[in-house]
Motif scaffolding. Structure first.
Motif, PDB file in Angstrom:
ATOM      1  N   UNK A  81      19.087 -29.157 -51.318  1.00 36.71           N
ATOM      2  CA  UNK A  81      19.885 -28.820 -50.140  1.00 36.71           C
ATOM      3  C   UNK A  81      20.781 -27.623 -50.427  1.00 36.71           C
ATOM      4  N   UNK A  82      21.442 -27.658 -51.580  1.00 38.15           N
ATOM      5  CA  UNK A  82      22.341 -26.565 -51.949  1.00 38.15           C
ATOM      6  C   UNK A  82      21.597 -25.234 -52.053  1.00 38.15           C
ATOM      7  N   UNK A  83      20.433 -25.244 -52.689  1.00 39.17           N
ATOM      8  CA  UNK A  83      19.694 -23.990 -52.883  1.00 39.17           C
ATOM      9  C   UNK A  83      19.174 -23.445 -51.564  1.00 39.17           C
ATOM     10  N   UNK A  84      18.735 -24.337 -50.685  1.00 36.53           N
ATOM     11  CA  UNK A  84      18.234 -23.874 -49.379  1.00 36.53           C
ATOM     12  C   UNK A  84      19.378 -23.312 -48.530  1.00 36.53           C
ATOM     13  N   UNK A  85      20.537 -23.953 -48.583  1.00 27.76           N
ATOM     14  CA  UNK A  85      21.668 -23.442 -47.814  1.00 27.76           C
ATOM     15  C   UNK A  85      22.152 -22.101 -48.376  1.00 27.76           C
ATOM     16  N   UNK A  86      22.154 -21.968 -49.688  1.00 22.42           N
ATOM     17  CA  UNK A  86      22.556 -20.699 -50.281  1.00 22.42           C
ATOM     18  C   UNK A  86      21.606 -19.589 -49.842  1.00 22.42           C
ATOM     19  N   UNK A  87      20.316 -19.880 -49.824  1.00 21.50           N
ATOM     20  CA  UNK A  87      19.329 -18.891 -49.390  1.00 21.50           C
ATOM     21  C   UNK A  87      19.502 -18.524 -47.918  1.00 21.50           C
ATOM     22  N   UNK A  88      20.067 -19.446 -47.143  1.00 16.72           N
ATOM     23  CA  UNK A  88      20.327 -19.190 -45.726  1.00 16.72           C
ATOM     24  C   UNK A  88      21.696 -18.542 -45.508  1.00 16.72           C
ATOM     25  N   UNK A  89      22.460 -18.384 -46.589  1.00 14.93           N
ATOM     26  CA  UNK A  89      23.789 -17.783 -46.449  1.00 14.93           C
ATOM     27  C   UNK A  89      24.809 -18.718 -45.838  1.00 14.93           C
ATOM     28  N   UNK A  90      24.632 -20.017 -46.080  1.00 16.44           N
ATOM     29  CA  UNK A  90      25.553 -21.025 -45.540  1.00 16.44           C
ATOM     30  C   UNK A  90      26.239 -21.706 -46.717  1.00 16.44           C
ATOM     31  N   UNK A  91      27.572 -21.713 -46.717  1.00 16.68           N
ATOM     32  CA  UNK A  91      28.269 -22.299 -47.859  1.00 16.68           C
ATOM     33  C   UNK A  91      29.705 -22.666 -47.573  1.00 16.68           C
ATOM     34  N   UNK A  92      30.486 -22.729 -48.632  1.00 15.12           N
ATOM     35  CA  UNK A  92      31.882 -23.139 -48.531  1.00 15.12           C
ATOM     36  C   UNK A  92      32.664 -22.202 -47.607  1.00 15.12           C
ATOM     37  N   UNK A  93      33.555 -22.801 -46.826  1.00 18.38           N
ATOM     38  CA  UNK A  93      34.407 -22.008 -45.946  1.00 18.38           C
ATOM     39  C   UNK A  93      33.785 -21.645 -44.616  1.00 18.38           C
ATOM     40  N   UNK A  94      32.559 -22.063 -44.382  1.00 16.37           N
ATOM     41  CA  UNK A  94      31.897 -21.759 -43.118  1.00 16.37           C
ATOM     42  C   UNK A  94      32.068 -22.883 -42.103  1.00 16.37           C
ATOM     43  N   UNK A  95      32.265 -22.492 -40.858  1.00 18.24           N
ATOM     44  CA  UNK A  95      32.150 -23.424 -39.730  1.00 18.24           C
ATOM     45  C   UNK A  95      30.702 -23.349 -39.261  1.00 18.24           C
ATOM     46  N   UNK A  96      30.014 -24.468 -39.298  1.00 20.33           N
ATOM     47  CA  UNK A  96      28.599 -24.518 -38.928  1.00 20.33           C
ATOM     48  C   UNK A  96      28.448 -25.127 -37.536  1.00 20.33           C
ATOM     49  N   UNK A  97      27.601 -24.520 -36.718  1.00 23.05           N
ATOM     50  CA  UNK A  97      27.223 -25.089 -35.427  1.00 23.05           C
ATOM     51  C   UNK A  97      25.702 -25.219 -35.407  1.00 23.05           C
ATOM     52  N   UNK A  98      25.224 -26.420 -35.150  1.00 17.42           N
ATOM     53  CA  UNK A  98      23.798 -26.719 -35.170  1.00 17.42           C
ATOM     54  C   UNK A  98      23.312 -26.975 -33.748  1.00 17.42           C
ATOM     55  N   UNK A  99      22.147 -26.410 -33.416  1.00 13.39           N
ATOM     56  CA  UNK A  99      21.577 -26.660 -32.081  1.00 13.39           C
ATOM     57  C   UNK A  99      20.081 -26.901 -32.207  1.00 13.39           C
ATOM     58  N   UNK A 100      19.466 -27.347 -31.116  1.00 12.97           N
ATOM     59  CA  UNK A 100      18.011 -27.477 -31.088  1.00 12.97           C
ATOM     60  C   UNK A 100      17.464 -27.132 -29.708  1.00 12.97           C
ATOM     61  N   UNK A 101      16.157 -27.025 -29.640  1.00 15.36           N
ATOM     62  CA  UNK A 101      15.493 -26.576 -28.425  1.00 15.36           C
ATOM     63  C   UNK A 101      15.272 -27.647 -27.383  1.00 15.36           C
ATOM     64  N   UNK A 102      15.626 -28.905 -27.712  1.00 13.38           N
ATOM     65  CA  UNK A 102      15.475 -29.992 -26.749  1.00 13.38           C
ATOM     66  C   UNK A 102      16.759 -30.219 -25.958  1.00 13.38           C
ATOM     67  N   UNK A 103      17.876 -29.743 -26.488  1.00 16.74           N
ATOM     68  CA  UNK A 103      19.182 -29.977 -25.866  1.00 16.74           C
ATOM     69  C   UNK A 103      20.078 -30.705 -26.836  1.00 16.74           C
TER      70      UNK A 103
END
Length: 287
Positions: A81-103
């Protein structure tokens, strides 16, 4: 139980208006967590490439999972999980917003995944991509500019249950088990889509279809209306809860709703019916 959470809350649920206002914040990271069942006939990654919320990264629920398990999209080991998030540029200090195509379908699963890893500054976009596009907010087809970001993880083991723990809860009745599947699947009146699975539900479990948590426009109910959706399924909101579903996706919608109601003692059965339904030694109820 603590008080209800209503309105925009960057730890649970935010509106399209909130996201539009914060879209250019330097520490905001948007994640497209779209996932579709085979019978939906949709390709989540292809749809992301065609158009997504500006800056959004794509979270592949099947790939960012435990490859050692034969069960679908079981939660990934911490290191993966950590390595995939790092590759996505997501890490400490970030506010994350998650969405999907169904609603509001698979985004809650990724919200729970972050919470399991100890990350609390993460919210689901209420109404998701359909509401965002209906309101004519911007979309783009460009890949995001990604910069590595370190992520510190502290796994919150109390947020997940395995089959042994759920079997014990079913036998002892010391946890309420709440199933997010449709009433007909819960009752065993329709065959399971995955081959080899029995029909029915975990003995003693209650049924709160995830769709009953939504308003007509696809956004999540609030306050007393949300509480009533659980109570209609016979759930006692003063007792601890394990959520379950077909494969651990919509169970997270129930978790999100319970968090909005101020409940703290809630866990998700990661294997869900994809696991329970295949083992003959585990009892099944119908009706």
């Amino acid at each position: 139980m603590a008080g209800y959470i209503t309105g925009d809350d960057p730890k649970t649920l935010v509106s399209t208006a909130w996201l539009a206002a914060h879209l250019n914040d330097p520490d905001l990271r948007v994640i497209d967590a779209s996932y579709y069942l085979a019978d939906m006939g949709r390709d989540a990654r292809a749809e992301y490439v065609e158009g997504h919320i500006p800056g959004a990264r794509f979270f592949d629920i099947d790939e960012i999972s435990d490859a050692r398990s034969s069960l679908p999209h079981m939660v990934a080991p911490v290191e993966k999980f950590m390595s995939r998030m790092r590759a996505m540029g997501v890490g400490d200090g970030h506010q994350v917003v998650v969405y999907d195509g169904m609603g509001l379908f698979s985004a809650a699963r990724v919200w729970w995944n972050f919470r399991l890893m100890g990350k609390t500054d993460v919210a689901v976009l209420d109404g998701g991509f359909p509401k965002w596009t209906a309101e004519e907010h911007p979309i783009e087809d460009m890949p995001p500019i990604v910069r590595d970001r370190h992520m510190t993880v502290q796994r919150q083991a109390h947020l997940v249950k395995d089959v042994t723990q759920v079997a014990q809860a079913s036998k002892l009745g010391d946890w309420q088990i709440v199933d997010a599947r449709s009433p007909s699947r819960f009752r065993g009146e329709e065959p399971e889509a995955r081959a080899g699975l029995r029909a029915g539900h975990i003995p003693g479990s209650k049924n709160v279809h995830y769709a009953s948590l939504f308003e007509a426009d696809g956004t999540m109910k609030e306050g007393d209306a949300l509480r009533a959706a659980f109570e209609a399924g016979g759930v006692d909101l003063d007792k601890r809860i394990i959520t379950t579903c077909g494969s651990g996706v919509t169970a997270a919608i129930l978790m999100l709703g319970l968090e909005r109601l101020g409940m703290q003692d809630v866990s998700l059965y990661d294997g869900s019916w994809a696991e329970w339904g295949q083992f003959d030694q585990l009892k099944v109820e119908t009706g």
